[in-house]
Write a protein that holds these residues in place. Structure first.
Motif, PDB file in Angstrom:
ATOM      1  N   ALA A  15      80.741 -24.513 -42.672  1.00 58.31           N
ATOM      2  CA  ALA A  15      79.587 -25.239 -43.187  1.00 58.31           C
ATOM      3  C   ALA A  15      79.536 -25.172 -44.711  1.00 58.31           C
ATOM      4  CB  ALA A  15      78.306 -24.676 -42.587  1.00 58.31           C
ATOM      5  N   LEU A  49      82.105 -27.563 -46.093  1.00 66.11           N
ATOM      6  CA  LEU A  49      81.644 -28.940 -45.964  1.00 66.11           C
ATOM      7  C   LEU A  49      80.644 -29.281 -47.067  1.00 66.11           C
ATOM      8  CD1 LEU A  49      81.568 -31.602 -44.427  1.00 66.11           C
ATOM      9  CD2 LEU A  49      79.765 -30.666 -43.003  1.00 66.11           C
ATOM     10  N   VAL A  79      79.769 -39.514 -40.159  1.00 70.44           N
ATOM     11  CA  VAL A  79      79.888 -38.058 -40.132  1.00 70.44           C
ATOM     12  C   VAL A  79      81.070 -37.571 -40.978  1.00 70.44           C
ATOM     13  CG1 VAL A  79      80.346 -36.064 -38.649  1.00 70.44           C
ATOM     14  CG2 VAL A  79      78.747 -37.824 -37.887  1.00 70.44           C
ATOM     15  N   ARG A 108      76.457 -41.799 -35.413  1.00 73.57           N
ATOM     16  CA  ARG A 108      77.368 -41.190 -36.393  1.00 73.57           C
ATOM     17  C   ARG A 108      77.253 -41.865 -37.757  1.00 73.57           C
ATOM     18  NH1 ARG A 108      81.150 -37.870 -34.125  1.00 73.57           N
ATOM     19  NH2 ARG A 108      82.452 -37.963 -35.985  1.00 73.57           N
ATOM     20  N   LEU A 165      65.517 -34.885 -35.454  1.00 74.67           N
ATOM     21  CA  LEU A 165      66.945 -35.204 -35.427  1.00 74.67           C
ATOM     22  C   LEU A 165      67.194 -36.667 -35.763  1.00 74.67           C
ATOM     23  CD1 LEU A 165      67.883 -33.204 -32.196  1.00 74.67           C
ATOM     24  CD2 LEU A 165      68.606 -32.665 -34.525  1.00 74.67           C
ATOM     25  N   HIS A 208      69.626 -33.535 -41.084  1.00 73.50           N
ATOM     26  CA  HIS A 208      69.709 -32.444 -40.123  1.00 73.50           C
ATOM     27  C   HIS A 208      70.360 -32.946 -38.827  1.00 73.50           C
ATOM     28  CE1 HIS A 208      68.458 -28.791 -38.123  1.00 73.50           C
ATOM     29  NE2 HIS A 208      67.764 -29.468 -37.224  1.00 73.50           N
ATOM     30  N   LEU A 268      72.472 -35.364 -38.439  1.00 76.08           N
ATOM     31  CA  LEU A 268      73.914 -35.594 -38.581  1.00 76.08           C
ATOM     32  C   LEU A 268      74.690 -34.293 -38.378  1.00 76.08           C
ATOM     33  CD1 LEU A 268      74.525 -38.044 -41.565  1.00 76.08           C
ATOM     34  CD2 LEU A 268      74.962 -38.440 -39.142  1.00 76.08           C
ATOM     35  N   SER A 269      74.070 -33.171 -38.771  1.00 76.07           N
ATOM     36  CA  SER A 269      74.729 -31.881 -38.562  1.00 76.07           C
ATOM     37  C   SER A 269      74.647 -31.424 -37.115  1.00 76.07           C
ATOM     38  CB  SER A 269      74.092 -30.805 -39.443  1.00 76.07           C
ATOM     39  OG  SER A 269      74.263 -31.130 -40.801  1.00 76.07           O
ATOM     40  N   PHE A 270      73.630 -31.895 -36.424  1.00 74.52           N
ATOM     41  CA  PHE A 270      73.428 -31.466 -35.032  1.00 74.52           C
ATOM     42  C   PHE A 270      73.447 -32.667 -34.086  1.00 74.52           C
ATOM     43  CE2 PHE A 270      71.779 -27.962 -37.490  1.00 74.52           C
ATOM     44  CZ  PHE A 270      72.323 -26.868 -36.816  1.00 74.52           C
ATOM     45  N   LEU A 271      74.408 -33.526 -34.327  1.00 71.94           N
ATOM     46  CA  LEU A 271      74.488 -34.749 -33.549  1.00 71.94           C
ATOM     47  C   LEU A 271      74.683 -34.473 -32.057  1.00 71.94           C
ATOM     48  CD1 LEU A 271      74.135 -37.567 -34.393  1.00 71.94           C
ATOM     49  CD2 LEU A 271      76.574 -37.813 -34.730  1.00 71.94           C
ATOM     50  N   ASN A 272      75.445 -33.448 -31.747  1.00 68.49           N
ATOM     51  CA  ASN A 272      75.666 -33.139 -30.325  1.00 68.49           C
ATOM     52  C   ASN A 272      74.347 -32.867 -29.612  1.00 68.49           C
ATOM     53  OD1 ASN A 272      78.337 -33.413 -30.793  1.00 68.49           O
ATOM     54  ND2 ASN A 272      78.868 -31.252 -30.552  1.00 68.49           N
ATOM     55  N   ASP A 273      73.463 -32.132 -30.299  1.00 67.70           N
ATOM     56  CA  ASP A 273      72.176 -31.829 -29.670  1.00 67.70           C
ATOM     57  C   ASP A 273      71.392 -33.108 -29.400  1.00 67.70           C
ATOM     58  OD1 ASP A 273      71.759 -28.682 -29.792  1.00 67.70           O
ATOM     59  OD2 ASP A 273      72.841 -29.321 -31.567  1.00 67.70           O
TER      60      ASP A 273
END
Lengths: 598, 393
Positions: B217, B220, B237, B318, B351, B364, B366-371
């Motif tokens: 992180a 990045l 992303v 994304r 999100l 935020h 974009l950093s936790f897109l999976n969630d």
């Protein structure tokens, strides 16, 4: 009736009871060789996996004896773990005698002592047998002496058998017929059949295993379940050999099953009496002593939509596990669920596993606790089975914890380690007696300490040789405090514990560390605190995760990306949402794991 | 219903050597490149698939791999000519070729340009020789620098450099040094993505010690600051571009547009219009199988309706620009209310943010897109096989 023998087998875990039962079945031709599967009586998948018997099972066998007669042997298998002693006394109620099986290499164990005492109290003939004599380390003479010393029954001529090789088994059957009396009962009296066990079958409804004490029961009879007063027509009768074989009639002394189109789950409670509608018995048979659960925990469905399904599953389980108690509970942290009472931790474990396996439920369990007696300042006494319900400190005069009397049998080499364990667990010695090959110890111990991990530690302190049995004795005042866990400042009711003041700081610290280890990093920081009242005694912080995003995603195959996300989602399913924080299920059980280190 | 924009992806499945981190359909070249045989198969494929999209205009072409630059400029010219014969390719279509800096000789890029390529994506990955070796790359930092110079000389200034970060043992300073050296080559576009260990790769079997989550992180953040200072805008992303040089082809993926997938193992996505839904196509993965298969679409499967919101969001969220409510409806054929509640919850969780009818992931998010994506994931994967079209029809 003269040719019927109703008996149970009493044995400790691993002493070969199930193998012996298998051998009986084989000799009597209950199953063809190809149908024999090791431990045929342990029918629940779970039982077979764990190698223990949880539920009593019955089998009817026909044995051609040396005297030329054909005997009907009704064998009722009994569980062998301390948590399930209640099931034992239940199966004994249907018997006229009991076969005590003792491992020739291990000697008598405390659990068998307790069960034999129950059998003797119930007026049963106890017939000892010494098993595993094929092993080189077998000491049948020593074990026979031990049976006499500890249990106090004649054992010099106890039959020596090997259930594994079959040696002595035939002789044992002969002895059984000779020594165990045939059932007493009046064939002409109105029907009284004792319900030994009931379970729910999706096709037939309630199936009950009964012992006909007086009178007889035939197909088509109109029966009445005495506690509910409801009547039903008998659709099916039969016995397990262990295959189910239909019969037109169950006569006095018989053990067999009844199906009477009972659809409601509580329609035929265990311990109840069945009689005939048109010629009822005046009185029910003495049922079973209601057993008091000693360990309580909240069980909550992970998916709130499963609540109804969960309630239904509990009702079905309760039907043939009357030791299981439950009532609705609402937890701030875990939502709607049930407060369940268990006989012990193994019982709790097994109930949870059965719920998850047989009913496909995903459950979260709150920390198990024993029942405390609280004396309020106003003189009222209240039983508390949930730490969250403990009154505020200034309303408490004293908290009393349950004390048990434990009987422990241990070889002399390990006495020192066991004494130390009992002292660590706040035990008070009542008795210490050197016998021929074992030492008999009696201790008063707080149940909370026993529930935690006593059994495991006893086993490791004695390399597996010590055995123990316990019974509830009384409540006793102790300096106990409530230990709370706070997640991001919110008290989590399902994680509260009642602990001894002297160990509170240590437990708090350990619990916080354990939670810190178990709670995965999330999108934000998570503070974990342990507190007594308003004083925080330990704290740890789970650092925030920095990111969770797929590095690449172009037009190609998304199957893998999807699988990865599905795995993340599956992981979250096993977690419980507390506010914004996700707590894994294991965290709720962490309470059990701390304090285990000696 | 207006059909979404259409792109063409052409896959070239061979590499000089398989990189240990790569989970794409690429095969180490053991014998001579079966160039003409593969070109014939591509032509058949283009004819077959072209017939299915009729006169729909192709807005971008991507020649990816594998290593397309193993193919001669003449071969690339023939592929593009075949594409023009069977498809209607826009005159101003972006035509990207993926190139490995280790496979291009002097003068090659000018020939590719003459063949019709107008954008190049260079697999630079790193400028640290030891890292390149560890990544199994066949080229040196110097070759990447030479390739970039060649691109400028050939008039192909519109090029991308792929860079990986969070490499074994890498710290922020080392990653910044890679960025610095990439910027020095004046690319128009940078793809800057984290090294991920994919299942089934050589790295997964023998995983190296990678920087921690916090370490990655930090790298990045440092790299993003530097790129921003160099006027590279993060528009996805992992994608950064100078204004006006965003990759049109990839934008079409992320906007849930359509694309034909031609070549061994290529995936396509085609909207059928009306209420016929969206179909995914997959080609034979193994090159020999692909070349011998006639006619050549291995499987077509319709995306289940319940999977559409997830698949749309997997792509659209994304993008830094996000998407318009209307484009969700147009691309999936579903009314907005099918996702309105879910999106609302994500907005409350911080999100996703809304601006009029436009929705996008927050910084935020974009950093936790999976969630965020988990919220759209249906319970079980379901794609209905329409037919296995391995025989002529």
């Amino acid at each position: 009736m003269r040719l019927i023998r109703n008996f149970a087998i009493i044995a400790h875990v691993d002493h070969g009871k199930s193998t012996l039962a298998d051998r009986f079945i084989q000799i009597c031709g209950g199953l063809a060789a190809r149908e024999m599967q090791d431990q045929v009586l342990d029918s629940m998948e779970l039982e077979r996996e764990r190698g223990i018997t949880i539920k009593a099972q019955s089998v009817t066998l026909f044995y051609k004896a040396a005297d030329g007669e054909r005997y009907q042997l009704n064998m009722i298998d009994t569980p062998g773990h301390v948590d399930f002693s209640y099931e034992v006394s239940r199966s004994l109620a249907a018997c006229d005698g009991a076969l005590l099986v003792v491992d020739a290499t291990q000697g008598v164990e405390a659990q068998s002592v307790a069960n034999c005492n129950t059998a003797i109290e119930q007026g049963l003939e106890v017939l000892p047998a010494i098993n595993k004599i094929d092993l080189p380390s077998a000491e049948p003479e020593r074990v026979a002496k031990e049976i006499e010393e500890i249990i106090g029954i004649e054992a010099r001529d106890a039959i020596r058998v090997s259930a594994k090789t079959g040696q002595g088994v035939q002789e044992l059957l002969e002895r059984l017929i000779e020594r165990i009396p045939p059932p007493k009962g009046d064939p002409a009296a109105p029907l009284q059949a004792l319900i030994i066990d009931s379970w729910f079958d999706n096709y037939m409804g309630v199936v009950s295993l009964v012992r006909v004490v007086n009178g007889s029961l035939k197909l088509g009879d109109k029966i009445r379940v005495m506690s509910t007063g409801r009547s039903h027509g008998v659709d099916r009768l039969g016995r397990f050999t262990p295959k189910s074989i239909p019969e037109p009639l169950l006569a006095t002394g018989d053990v067999g099953f009844v199906v009477a189109g009972i659809k409601e789950i509580d329609g035929a409670p265990v311990g109840d009496t069945i009689t005939l509608e048109n010629r009822p018995s005046a009185l029910p048979l003495p049922g079973f002593k209601q057993i008091q659960p000693r360990v309580f925990a909240g069980l909550f469905p992970v998916d709130a939509d499963d609540y109804e399904k969960f309630r239904d599953a509990l009702a079905k389980l309760r039907l043939n596990d009357s030791a299981l108690h439950y009532e609705p509970e609402v937890s701030g942290a875990l939502g709607f669920g049930f407060r369940c009472g268990f006989l012990g931790l193994l019982h709790m474990d097994i109930v949870q596993e059965r719920l998850e396996r047989e009913y496909q439920l995903a459950l979260v369990t709150s920390a198990p606790t024993v029942v405390y007696e609280v004396l309020h300042t106003n003189g009222e006494i209240e039983l508390i089975d949930n730490p969250a319900k403990l009154p505020v400190v200034n309303e408490i005069e004293e908290i009393r914890e349950p004390i048990i009397v434990a009987n422990i049998l241990v070889p002399p080499d390990y006495v020192g380690a066991v004494l130390k364990l009992c002292n660590d667990k706040r035990g008070a010695q009542k008795k210490l007696l050197y016998l021929a090959n074992q030492v008999s110890l009696q201790y008063e111990l707080p149940l909370a300490e026993v529930v935690l991990d006593f059994f495991d530690r006893l086993k490791s302190a004695s390399r597996g040789y010590a055995s123990f049995d316990y019974e509830f004795s009384h409540f006793r005042a102790a300096p106990l405090v409530k230990l709370d866990m706070l997640i991001n400042g919110e008290r989590v009711d399902a994680l509260s514990l009642i602990v001894h003041r002297d160990t509170a700081y240590h437990r708090g610290r350990e619990l916080v560390d354990k939670m810190h280890e178990l709670i995965p990093r999330q999108m934000f920081e998570v503070a974990v605190q342990a507190a007594i009242g308003s004083a925080v005694i330990a704290r740890a912080t789970v650092k925030a995760l920095r990111k969770n995003v797929l590095a690449k995603c172009y037009g190609g195959d998304i199957t893998r990306k999807r699988k990865l996300l599905e795995k993340q989602k599956e992981g979250k399913k096993r977690m419980k949402q507390l506010g914004r924080v996700e707590i894994p299920q294991e965290a709720f059980l962490a309470v059990l794991q701390v304090g285990r280190k000696s | 219903m207006i059909l979404p924009p259409l792109s063409l992806y052409v896959h070239f499945p061979w590499c000089v050597a398989k990189c240990p981190y790569c989970d794409f359909n690429s095969h180490a070249l053991r014998d001579a490149l079966p160039e003409s045989q593969y070109l014939e198969a591509l032509e058949r494929d283009l004819a077959f698939q072209g017939a299915q999209v009729g006169a729909r205009r192709i807005l971008s072409v991507f020649l990816g791999g594998g290593t397309p630059s193993l193919f001669s400029a003449d071969a690339i010219a023939r592929v593009l000519a075949a594409a023009r014969r069977h498809l209607s390719i826009a005159a101003d279509a972006e035509v990207t070729l993926e190139a490995n800096p280790g496979t291009v000789e002097r003068g090659r890029f000018a020939e590719y340009r003459a063949a019709g390529v107008n954008r190049v994506s260079l697999g630079g990955q790193s400028f640290d020789a030891r890292q390149l070796q560890a990544l199994g790359r066949i080229h040196s930092p110097l070759e990447t620098q030479r390739a970039a110079a060649e691109l400028h000389a050939a008039g192909l200034a519109n090029f991308n450099i792929d860079l990986m970060y969070a490499l074994p043992g890498q710290d922020a300073a080392a990653a910044l040094s890679d960025i610095e050296q990439a910027l020095a080559l004046a690319p128009a576009h940078l793809s800057h993505y984290q090294l991920t260990i994919e299942a089934g790769t050589a790295l997964a079997a023998n995983p190296p010690a990678l920087p921690s989550d916090d370490g990655a992180a930090q790298i990045l953040e440092a790299c993003q600051r530097r790129l921003c200072g160099a006027h590279f805008v993060r528009y996805e992303v992992s994608a950064y571009a100078r204004a006006g040089f965003e990759c049109q082809h990839n934008l079409n993926y992320w906007r849930f547009g359509d694309y034909l997938g031609v070549g061994a193992g290529a995936h396509g996505k085609i909207s059928l219009g009306m209420d016929a839904g969206i179909v995914r196509t997959v080609q034979w993965r193994e090159p020999r199988r692909y070349m011998s298969a006639a006619p050549v679409v291995q499987t077509r499967s319709r995306i289940a309706t319940r999977d559409l919101p997830f698949e749309f969001m997997l792509n659209a969220l994304r993008l830094v620009e996000g998407f318009e409510m209307e484009s969700f409806e147009a691309r999936t054929g579903l009314p907005w209310h099918t996702v309105a509640d879910t999106v609302g919850r994500l907005v409350r969780r911080g999100l996703v943010e809304a601006n009029g009818e436009r929705y996008r992931a927050t910084a935020h998010g974009l950093s936790f897109l999976n969630d965020a994506l988990l919220a759209f994931l249906p319970e079980r994967a379901t794609t209905t096989e329409l037919s296995a079209m391995s025989t002529a029809s």
